[in-house]
Scaffold this motif. Structure first.
Motif, PDB file in Angstrom:
ATOM      1  N   ILE A 192      54.845  24.535  -4.474  1.00 49.48           N
ATOM      2  CA  ILE A 192      55.023  24.394  -3.020  1.00 49.48           C
ATOM      3  C   ILE A 192      56.491  24.154  -2.684  1.00 49.48           C
ATOM      4  CG2 ILE A 192      54.510  22.870  -1.064  1.00 49.48           C
ATOM      5  CD1 ILE A 192      51.731  22.466  -2.232  1.00 49.48           C
ATOM      6  N   ILE A 193      57.121  23.279  -3.432  1.00 51.82           N
ATOM      7  CA  ILE A 193      58.547  23.009  -3.186  1.00 51.82           C
ATOM      8  C   ILE A 193      59.378  24.254  -3.431  1.00 51.82           C
ATOM      9  CG2 ILE A 193      60.529  21.685  -4.003  1.00 51.82           C
ATOM     10  CD1 ILE A 193      58.609  19.377  -4.563  1.00 51.82           C
ATOM     11  N   ALA A 194      59.032  25.036  -4.487  1.00 45.43           N
ATOM     12  CA  ALA A 194      59.790  26.254  -4.780  1.00 45.43           C
ATOM     13  C   ALA A 194      59.644  27.274  -3.657  1.00 45.43           C
ATOM     14  CB  ALA A 194      59.320  26.849  -6.106  1.00 45.43           C
ATOM     15  N   ILE A 195      58.455  27.403  -3.095  1.00 45.56           N
ATOM     16  CA  ILE A 195      58.252  28.358  -1.999  1.00 45.56           C
ATOM     17  C   ILE A 195      59.009  27.921  -0.760  1.00 45.56           C
ATOM     18  CG2 ILE A 195      56.532  29.310  -0.421  1.00 45.56           C
ATOM     19  CD1 ILE A 195      54.533  29.206  -2.723  1.00 45.56           C
ATOM     20  N   ARG A 207      67.528  19.116   2.849  1.00 40.13           N
ATOM     21  CA  ARG A 207      66.801  18.334   3.848  1.00 40.13           C
ATOM     22  C   ARG A 207      65.302  18.320   3.566  1.00 40.13           C
ATOM     23  NH1 ARG A 207      68.580  20.814   7.677  1.00 40.13           N
ATOM     24  NH2 ARG A 207      66.836  22.193   8.238  1.00 40.13           N
ATOM     25  N   ARG A 208      64.768  19.460   3.143  1.00 39.07           N
ATOM     26  CA  ARG A 208      63.325  19.518   2.855  1.00 39.07           C
ATOM     27  C   ARG A 208      62.969  18.669   1.638  1.00 39.07           C
ATOM     28  NH1 ARG A 208      60.573  23.372   5.625  1.00 39.07           N
ATOM     29  NH2 ARG A 208      61.848  24.844   6.832  1.00 39.07           N
ATOM     30  N   ARG A 209      63.866  18.629   0.660  1.00 40.28           N
ATOM     31  CA  ARG A 209      63.581  17.780  -0.514  1.00 40.28           C
ATOM     32  C   ARG A 209      63.520  16.317  -0.108  1.00 40.28           C
ATOM     33  NH1 ARG A 209      66.948  21.346  -3.442  1.00 40.28           N
ATOM     34  NH2 ARG A 209      68.735  19.974  -3.096  1.00 40.28           N
ATOM     35  N   ARG A 210      64.436  15.924   0.822  1.00 38.72           N
ATOM     36  CA  ARG A 210      64.425  14.545   1.281  1.00 38.72           C
ATOM     37  C   ARG A 210      63.161  14.232   2.084  1.00 38.72           C
ATOM     38  NH1 ARG A 210      69.882  15.757   2.031  1.00 38.72           N
ATOM     39  NH2 ARG A 210      69.534  16.209   4.242  1.00 38.72           N
ATOM     40  N   SER A 211      62.709  15.223   2.858  1.00 42.38           N
ATOM     41  CA  SER A 211      61.513  15.000   3.663  1.00 42.38           C
ATOM     42  C   SER A 211      60.269  14.858   2.810  1.00 42.38           C
ATOM     43  CB  SER A 211      61.321  16.153   4.669  1.00 42.38           C
ATOM     44  OG  SER A 211      61.037  17.358   3.978  1.00 42.38           O
ATOM     45  N   PHE A 410      58.563  31.657 -12.116  1.00 39.96           N
ATOM     46  CA  PHE A 410      57.586  30.573 -12.116  1.00 39.96           C
ATOM     47  C   PHE A 410      56.478  30.820 -11.098  1.00 39.96           C
ATOM     48  CE2 PHE A 410      56.269  26.477 -10.217  1.00 39.96           C
ATOM     49  CZ  PHE A 410      55.598  25.942 -11.310  1.00 39.96           C
ATOM     50  N   LEU A 411      56.829  31.304  -9.908  1.00 41.82           N
ATOM     51  CA  LEU A 411      55.826  31.545  -8.875  1.00 41.82           C
ATOM     52  C   LEU A 411      54.866  32.654  -9.275  1.00 41.82           C
ATOM     53  CD1 LEU A 411      57.954  31.232  -5.611  1.00 41.82           C
ATOM     54  CD2 LEU A 411      56.371  29.566  -6.617  1.00 41.82           C
ATOM     55  N   LYS A 412      55.344  33.608 -10.046  1.00 42.36           N
ATOM     56  CA  LYS A 412      54.452  34.659 -10.529  1.00 42.36           C
ATOM     57  C   LYS A 412      53.410  34.076 -11.493  1.00 42.36           C
ATOM     58  CE  LYS A 412      54.471  39.157 -12.869  1.00 42.36           C
ATOM     59  NZ  LYS A 412      55.307  40.197 -13.503  1.00 42.36           N
TER      60      LYS A 412
END
Length: 514
Positions: A192-195, A207-211, A410-412
């Motif tokens: 999810i974080i990778a996407i 910013r998204r990592r902090r959230s 990784f997502l594959k």
């Protein structure tokens, strides 16, 4: 010294039957001899004082090997492991000198199972036979018979290894399910974080990592992982008491929530038949149907005593009618024993019923299935992690469908195994839900059967007049004959010349038997 082998064929109903064979060098197992016409037996003068039956003598001399030679099959290996072990435990409990009825009662085995087990054990461990003046056959084993059997049987040597390997393999499957919870959470939320990261620039990614750093942390002690690899988890949990203050660790709580604590009634049939056999033997081989009811599964619709049929078939019982017309059940094999034992006396009826059975449990109870031994906090943690994983799988599935480009790297890999992640997330809650529903049905049936047995047990504690008279009649008909050394007229561990007998009298008796 030349030895003479004799074939002994015993059945639960007949006491002793023998057919002399041609002289052989080794004493073979009893069931390995062919059935042929009787041959004339050598006449040796002498008579056993006080004996009522004169019998031939078979001897395995001390200088002749008895048992299993090179290339021969170990007879005990043909027995089911459970039957063999239960028979050996019964032999030990009776001080290694037993009748077929002794073993059947102590071990809860069928009479034919007990007979085959004793014959095989005697053949493999240098055991010998004794015959009483009334034709009862006794099996006697040396003190080190277990060591002798272990030295001959390759199966006994590998069985513990195979059992451990099976337990480890079965437990490994359960361990993989629990281990996959942590792996699934890590994979799902990493994907999810990778996407999310792939849809924004570097600043947005920061910013998204902090959230997503919400302060929620999961700490698993490395020592907890060692709890996973415990092939004896179920056995260890069963020996812990319900009021044990020791809490489960994280790994145990997850495992217990998903798979439960195993079958609480494992080996229950073995225990049931042992209790029934011990009860019948302790009461002189004669009991009533009401006395057997607290040990059996009885349908309330039964209006007769047909529920005792499995007991009659297993222990070769037979119904008898007393002078008052009551139906009693006699088990002849339990009325003759090589082990001294007090039987229930007729004054032990009613309140003192428990004393009459010499410490045997007066009722058979089944244990209810437990959903889990975890407490509320441990169960809540397991549910929380499972819910977090399920939530993550749902979000990840939506994100994978919305991706405009074909995932790679990784997502594959995540997209490839995503169906497995969905199955795991769903089964994490589906398995406990199915278990909970099944446990409700199982426990309802167990409670019903236990209540029925308790009703019959209470009736025995406070019997009415008719039941009391029936119980007293059964005690009057009870018999228990102890076969001591003073009643032995034949033993296969002594030489022929040591066992004097009158051949003509024996031949006359043998013709009467025919």
């Amino acid at each position: 010294m030349t030895s003479i082998s004799t074939c002994f064929t015993t059945t639960p109903k007949s006491r002793f039957f023998f057919t002399p064979l041609r002289p052989l060098i080794n004493l073979k197992p009893p069931d390995s001899f062919p059935r042929i016409q009787p041959l004339p037996f050598p006449r040796i003068s002498g008579k056993i004082p006080g004996s009522r039956v004169l019998v031939p003598v078979a001897k395995a001399s001390t200088d002749v090997a008895v048992g299993v030679g090179p290339g021969r099959i170990v007879e005990s290996d043909k027995l089911p492991a459970d039957v063999r072990n239960r028979a050996m435990d019964a032999v030990d409990a009776c001080n290694r000198r037993v009748t077929i009825g002794d073993v059947a009662g102590k071990a809860g085995l069928k009479l034919n199972e007990a007979q085959k087990a004793l014959q095989a054990l005697a053949a493999d461990t240098d055991g010998f036979l004794e015959v009483s003046d009334e034709g009862d056959v006794l099996y006697v084993f040396p003190n080190d018979y277990r060591a002798k059997l272990a030295a001959k049987s390759f199966r006994l040597k590998v069985e513990p290894v195979i059992d451990k390997a099976k337990a480890a393999a079965e437990y490994s499957i359960r361990v993989l399910f629990g281990t996959a919870l942590i792996a699934s959470i890590v994979i799902v939320f990493t994907a999810i974080i990778a996407i999310l990261s792939s849809k924004s620039d570097d600043d947005d990614r920061g910013r998204r990592r902090r959230s997503f750093d919400s302060g929620f942390n999961i700490f698993i002690s490395p020592s907890d992982l060692f709890w996973y690899w415990d092939p004896y988890y179920y056995r260890r949990r069963r020996v812990q008491t319900d009021d044990d203050d020791k809490k489960m660790n994280f790994i145990e709580s997850v495992f217990s929530f998903v798979f439960g604590e195993g079958d609480p009634n494992q080996g229950i049939e073995e225990k049931r038949w042992k209790l029934i056999g011990e009860y019948i033997a302790s009461n002189g081989g004669v009991v009533t149907a009401e006395e057997l009811a607290p040990y059996l599964d009885i349908d309330r619709t039964m209006s007769d005593e047909s529920y005792v049929l499995p007991v009659l078939l297993r222990f070769d019982g037979q119904p008898e009618i007393d002078e008052e017309g009551n139906i009693l059940y006699r088990f002849p094999s339990f009325q003759r024993t090589a082990a001294s034992q007090r039987i229930g006396r007729k004054e032990y009826v009613g309140r003192r019923w428990a004393d009459a059975i010499g410490g045997v449990e007066k009722i058979f109870r089944e244990r209810k299935w437990e959903f889990s031994k975890t407490n509320m906090s441990e169960r809540g943690m397991a549910i929380g992690l499972g819910g977090l994983n399920l939530f993550g799988v749902i979000i990840l599935g939506a994100m994978l469908q919305e991706m405009a480009v074909t995932p790679n790297g990784f997502l594959k890999f995540v997209a490839y195994i995503f169906p497995l992640l969905q199955i795991y997330a769903g089964s994490f809650f589906a398995i406990p839900a199915v278990r909970w529903f099944l446990n409700l049905q199982r426990n309802a049936n167990i409670e019903k059967r236990n209540r029925t047995r308790e009703k019959y047990a209470r009736a025995l504690k406070s019997p009415d007049i008719s039941l009391r008279r029936k119980l007293l009649s059964a005690r009057d008909m009870a018999q228990k004959t102890f076969i001591g050394q003073d009643r032995i007229v034949y033993s296969s561990d002594r030489d022929l010349i040591e066992q004097d007998y009158e051949a003509r009298e024996w031949e006359k008796r043998f013709r009467e038997i025919e």
